[in-house]
Design a protein around this motif. Sequence first.
Motif, PDB file in Angstrom:
ATOM      1  N   ALA A 134      44.234  34.975  39.242  1.00 20.00           N
ATOM      2  CA  ALA A 134      45.403  34.290  39.496  1.00 20.00           C
ATOM      3  C   ALA A 134      45.482  33.606  40.835  1.00 20.00           C
ATOM      4  N   LEU A 135      44.643  34.180  41.829  1.00 20.17           N
ATOM      5  CA  LEU A 135      44.275  33.652  43.206  1.00 20.17           C
ATOM      6  C   LEU A 135      43.229  32.796  43.125  1.00 20.17           C
ATOM      7  N   ALA A 136      42.483  32.654  42.091  1.00 24.71           N
ATOM      8  CA  ALA A 136      41.175  32.027  42.050  1.00 24.71           C
ATOM      9  C   ALA A 136      40.297  32.344  43.057  1.00 24.71           C
ATOM     10  N   LEU A 137      40.043  33.602  43.200  1.00 19.05           N
ATOM     11  CA  LEU A 137      39.299  34.326  44.296  1.00 19.05           C
ATOM     12  C   LEU A 137      37.935  35.006  43.776  1.00 19.05           C
ATOM     13  N   GLY A 138      37.671  34.737  42.564  1.00 18.35           N
ATOM     14  CA  GLY A 138      36.557  35.440  41.717  1.00 18.35           C
ATOM     15  C   GLY A 138      37.198  36.613  41.136  1.00 18.35           C
ATOM     16  N   ASP A 139      35.954  37.679  41.212  1.00 19.20           N
ATOM     17  CA  ASP A 139      36.187  38.814  40.405  1.00 19.20           C
ATOM     18  C   ASP A 139      35.955  40.005  41.093  1.00 19.20           C
ATOM     19  N   ILE A 140      36.416  41.058  40.745  1.00 19.38           N
ATOM     20  CA  ILE A 140      36.237  42.383  41.357  1.00 19.38           C
ATOM     21  C   ILE A 140      34.571  42.704  42.020  1.00 19.38           C
ATOM     22  N   GLY A 141      33.628  42.390  41.280  1.00 16.84           N
ATOM     23  CA  GLY A 141      32.497  42.406  41.683  1.00 16.84           C
ATOM     24  C   GLY A 141      31.910  41.393  43.007  1.00 16.84           C
ATOM     25  N   ARG A 142      32.720  40.588  43.051  1.00 20.29           N
ATOM     26  CA  ARG A 142      32.468  39.576  44.221  1.00 20.29           C
ATOM     27  C   ARG A 142      33.130  40.237  45.587  1.00 20.29           C
ATOM     28  N   HIS A 143      33.999  40.868  45.304  1.00 19.93           N
ATOM     29  CA  HIS A 143      34.810  41.489  46.427  1.00 19.93           C
ATOM     30  C   HIS A 143      34.253  43.099  46.850  1.00 19.93           C
ATOM     31  N   PHE A 144      33.930  43.745  45.695  1.00 23.31           N
ATOM     32  CA  PHE A 144      33.328  44.969  45.773  1.00 23.31           C
ATOM     33  C   PHE A 144      32.179  45.194  44.970  1.00 23.31           C
TER      34      PHE A 144
END
Length: 157
Positions: free
Chosen positions: A51-61
């Motif tokens: 929804a924020l257009a910030l990628g996916d969980i794998g990108r952040h963690f």
Amino acid sequence: MRIGSGFDVHAFGAGDHVMLGGVRVAHGQGVVAHSDGDVVIHALCDALLGALALGDIGRHFPPSDPQWKNADSRQFLRHCMLLVQQHGWALGNADITVICERPKIGPHAEAIRACLAGDLAATVAQVSVKATTTERLGFTGRGEGIAAHAVVLLVRA
């Protein structure tokens, strides 16, 4: 408003429980995962990040990063909600569907809703948790794993 969708899958493996929405649910198997393998939270994080257009969980963690080995997925969810707030949004609602034959989700749905609501800075009324089977079809139907789908609506804070 912004809408996001997330989906996650984990295979069953050795263990005696699964984590679902931050709740430990007794089960004859665990899941194969880098973190605690909470499919509910992983799908929900992907929905929020989408929804924020910030990628996916794998990108952040990233699962390649050893600091996330056996991590409590609730910290992922709290981080994603912080990003939601930092970008000027708030949760309108979240709708999560768990897909499996077992464990049965119904007896745990209210505890999962309450746990998620706390981490989402939301009320329980803003969080829906339900389950379905695949009528014994596919990997979930054969009892080989578990999946979850999440949809979120974000509104301007």
